[in-house]
Design a protein around this motif. Structure first.
Motif, PDB file in Angstrom:
ATOM      1  N   PHE A  92     -53.561 -21.035 -55.193  1.00 51.75           N
ATOM      2  CA  PHE A  92     -54.111 -21.727 -54.029  1.00 51.75           C
ATOM      3  C   PHE A  92     -55.641 -21.793 -54.091  1.00 51.75           C
ATOM      4  N   VAL A  93     -56.212 -21.431 -55.244  1.00 51.30           N
ATOM      5  CA  VAL A  93     -57.669 -21.432 -55.389  1.00 51.30           C
ATOM      6  C   VAL A  93     -58.119 -22.385 -56.487  1.00 51.30           C
ATOM      7  N   ALA A  94     -57.632 -22.162 -57.700  1.00 53.10           N
ATOM      8  CA  ALA A  94     -58.089 -22.930 -58.863  1.00 53.10           C
ATOM      9  C   ALA A  94     -57.961 -24.449 -58.697  1.00 53.10           C
ATOM     10  N   PRO A  95     -56.861 -24.981 -58.132  1.00 53.45           N
ATOM     11  CA  PRO A  95     -56.749 -26.439 -58.035  1.00 53.45           C
ATOM     12  C   PRO A  95     -57.856 -27.092 -57.217  1.00 53.45           C
ATOM     13  N   PHE A  96     -58.483 -26.337 -56.342  1.00 53.39           N
ATOM     14  CA  PHE A  96     -59.470 -26.919 -55.429  1.00 53.39           C
ATOM     15  C   PHE A  96     -60.910 -26.763 -55.907  1.00 53.39           C
ATOM     16  N   VAL A  97     -61.172 -25.766 -56.744  1.00 52.51           N
ATOM     17  CA  VAL A  97     -62.550 -25.532 -57.200  1.00 52.51           C
ATOM     18  C   VAL A  97     -62.700 -25.672 -58.710  1.00 52.51           C
ATOM     19  N   ALA A  98     -61.595 -25.653 -59.440  1.00 51.97           N
ATOM     20  CA  ALA A  98     -61.636 -25.820 -60.898  1.00 51.97           C
ATOM     21  C   ALA A  98     -60.486 -26.727 -61.322  1.00 51.97           C
ATOM     22  N   PRO A  99     -60.476 -27.984 -60.863  1.00 49.98           N
ATOM     23  CA  PRO A  99     -59.353 -28.882 -61.132  1.00 49.98           C
ATOM     24  C   PRO A  99     -59.153 -29.199 -62.603  1.00 49.98           C
ATOM     25  N   ASP A 100     -60.178 -29.027 -63.429  1.00 46.70           N
ATOM     26  CA  ASP A 100     -60.047 -29.322 -64.858  1.00 46.70           C
ATOM     27  C   ASP A 100     -59.489 -28.141 -65.652  1.00 46.70           C
ATOM     28  N   LEU A 101     -59.359 -26.989 -65.015  1.00 46.14           N
ATOM     29  CA  LEU A 101     -58.818 -25.816 -65.697  1.00 46.14           C
ATOM     30  C   LEU A 101     -57.333 -26.022 -65.968  1.00 46.14           C
ATOM     31  N   TYR A 120     -54.295 -16.629 -50.656  1.00 45.48           N
ATOM     32  CA  TYR A 120     -55.230 -17.718 -50.412  1.00 45.48           C
ATOM     33  C   TYR A 120     -54.558 -18.975 -49.871  1.00 45.48           C
ATOM     34  N   GLY A 121     -53.254 -18.894 -49.622  1.00 42.96           N
ATOM     35  CA  GLY A 121     -52.608 -19.960 -48.857  1.00 42.96           C
ATOM     36  C   GLY A 121     -52.924 -19.829 -47.382  1.00 42.96           C
ATOM     37  N   LEU A 122     -53.543 -18.668 -47.026  1.00 44.10           N
ATOM     38  CA  LEU A 122     -54.073 -18.394 -45.683  1.00 44.10           C
ATOM     39  C   LEU A 122     -52.984 -18.206 -44.636  1.00 44.10           C
ATOM     40  N   GLY A 178     -55.212 -29.899 -45.648  1.00 40.80           N
ATOM     41  CA  GLY A 178     -55.163 -30.902 -46.696  1.00 40.80           C
ATOM     42  C   GLY A 178     -55.962 -30.459 -47.917  1.00 40.80           C
ATOM     43  N   TYR A 179     -56.073 -31.322 -48.900  1.00 42.21           N
ATOM     44  CA  TYR A 179     -56.787 -30.979 -50.127  1.00 42.21           C
ATOM     45  C   TYR A 179     -58.264 -30.708 -49.844  1.00 42.21           C
ATOM     46  N   ASP A 180     -58.897 -31.582 -49.080  1.00 37.30           N
ATOM     47  CA  ASP A 180     -60.333 -31.428 -48.804  1.00 37.30           C
ATOM     48  C   ASP A 180     -60.621 -30.160 -48.018  1.00 37.30           C
ATOM     49  N   GLY A 181     -59.721 -29.824 -47.096  1.00 36.78           N
ATOM     50  CA  GLY A 181     -59.927 -28.622 -46.290  1.00 36.78           C
ATOM     51  C   GLY A 181     -59.861 -27.359 -47.126  1.00 36.78           C
ATOM     52  N   TYR A 182     -58.839 -27.262 -47.976  1.00 36.72           N
ATOM     53  CA  TYR A 182     -58.730 -26.092 -48.857  1.00 36.72           C
ATOM     54  C   TYR A 182     -59.914 -26.031 -49.820  1.00 36.72           C
ATOM     55  N   ARG A 183     -60.354 -27.180 -50.318  1.00 35.03           N
ATOM     56  CA  ARG A 183     -61.488 -27.193 -51.235  1.00 35.03           C
ATOM     57  C   ARG A 183     -62.750 -26.674 -50.547  1.00 35.03           C
ATOM     58  N   ASN A 184     -63.002 -27.110 -49.325  1.00 35.09           N
ATOM     59  CA  ASN A 184     -64.183 -26.651 -48.587  1.00 35.09           C
ATOM     60  C   ASN A 184     -64.143 -25.148 -48.356  1.00 35.09           C
TER      61      ASN A 184
END
Length: 333
Positions: A92-101, A120-122, A178-184
């Protein structure tokens, strides 16, 4: 799997009578070393577990490297060995801050992934997810079909009746953020992690063991006391004293073969604000300064005591030299 796996893996292996082959950690590799792991693979290997967020230090294990080595092995020997990614925290962390990993189904050897919603799914504790690449990767004979509730339902769990509240909470979070919220949220966590880590290092008392790179690890700070300044207290002492200030910071040893390495860990979550970082650093600094003062006082008393004994020894007759040496060596007192 690495010797740094979470205890649930050790339980599963023991309960299901599976031979666990552990890759020992060392000073340079505090998590799974793919080159060492591939050496343990043979015709009896049912899979490799790679962790996306080690419990000990928060590091991501190199799933891409493991995948490449297993593909090479299959070409050379014909052995097909899949990978399961334990992304309990990092999923629930890497996809939002390291999408190329690359750690997920983009890698052909990855056939299953698990992730915990209560990290981290909160969500609150009690929810976790498992995802398979395809139906072929989950044998049909492991799935039970029941119609207790009036229609056919596939069941792949160890228990049947369970409250739906955790599932609903996860569903709510996915829709709300959503995606943007988790990324923020995750980007903010890493910003606070970097800020806190910098403050800890600047105290002069601590050094980092975890990574601050979002592509290499979780928003977790694993740290230990520096060895270049004299002190007689350890990480466990720091953990005990700072509890008096309301902080519960675990002190523990590394993987079994590295039990000599002690460390502390701080896990940053959504509500860990910049202000809370400042409070924690201030309390940690006060804690080590208190321990250092106690340490200094203890050593002064010890030196004064030794001085008194030395004066007494110097007054002993020559025929008592042997006794003097025994007392000095600690054999008798």
């Amino acid at each position: 799997m690495g010797a740094n796996v979470q205890v649930c893996w050790e339980k599963a292996a023991r309960y299901m009578e599976i031979e666990a082959r552990y890759v020992n950690c060392d000073e340079e590799h505090l998590f799974l070393n793919p080159e060492k792991a591939i050496e343990l693979v043979d015709e009896n290997t049912i899979g490799v577990c790679a962790i996306l967020g080690s419990t000990y230090t928060g590091h991501y294990e190199d799933v891409k490297k493991m995948n490449d080595l297993l593909e090479k092995l299959e070409k050379e020997t014909g052995l097909f060995v899949p990978i399961h990614v334990d992304a309990a925290s990092g999923g629930f962390v890497a996809p939002f801050v390291a999408p190329d990993l690359e750690w997920d189904f983009r890698l052909p050897k990855v056939v299953s992934i698990n992730v915990s919603g209560h990290k981290y799914g909160l969500c609150y504790a009690g929810i976790g997810w498992a995802v398979w690449r395809s139906h072929d990767d989950l044998p049909e004979d492991l799935v039970f079909h029941i119609n207790y509730l009036g229609s056919d339902q596939a069941s792949f769990t160890l228990n049947f009746s369970k409250g739906a509240a955790p599932v609903i909470s996860q569903y709510y979070n996915l829709i709300r953020f959503g995606y943007d919220g988790y990324r923020n949220i995750m980007e903010n966590l890493y910003a606070n992690t970097e800020y806190l880590a910098k403050q800890l290092v600047e105290t002069g008392w601590f050094k980092l063991l975890s990574s601050l790179d979002p592509a290499l690890g979780l928003p977790v700070i694993a740290f230990q006391l520096v060895n270049d300044r004299p002190h007689h207290f350890n990480e466990t002492d720091v953990s005990h004293v700072i509890r008096e200030r309301g902080w519960i910071i675990p002190a523990y040893t590394m993987a079994p073969n590295m039990g000599h390495m002690h460390l502390l860990r701080v896990v940053l979550r959504e509500d860990f604000s910049r202000n809370r970082c400042d409070l924690l650093v201030a309390d940690l600094k006060a804690t080590v300064e208190y321990l250092a003062k106690q340490d200094k006082t203890h050593m002064e008393v010890h030196r004064a005591s030794r001085g008194k004994w030395q004066t007494l020894f110097d007054k002993l007759p020559k025929h008592k030299v042997a006794a003097k040496e025994e007392v000095a060596s600690g054999k008798v007192c």
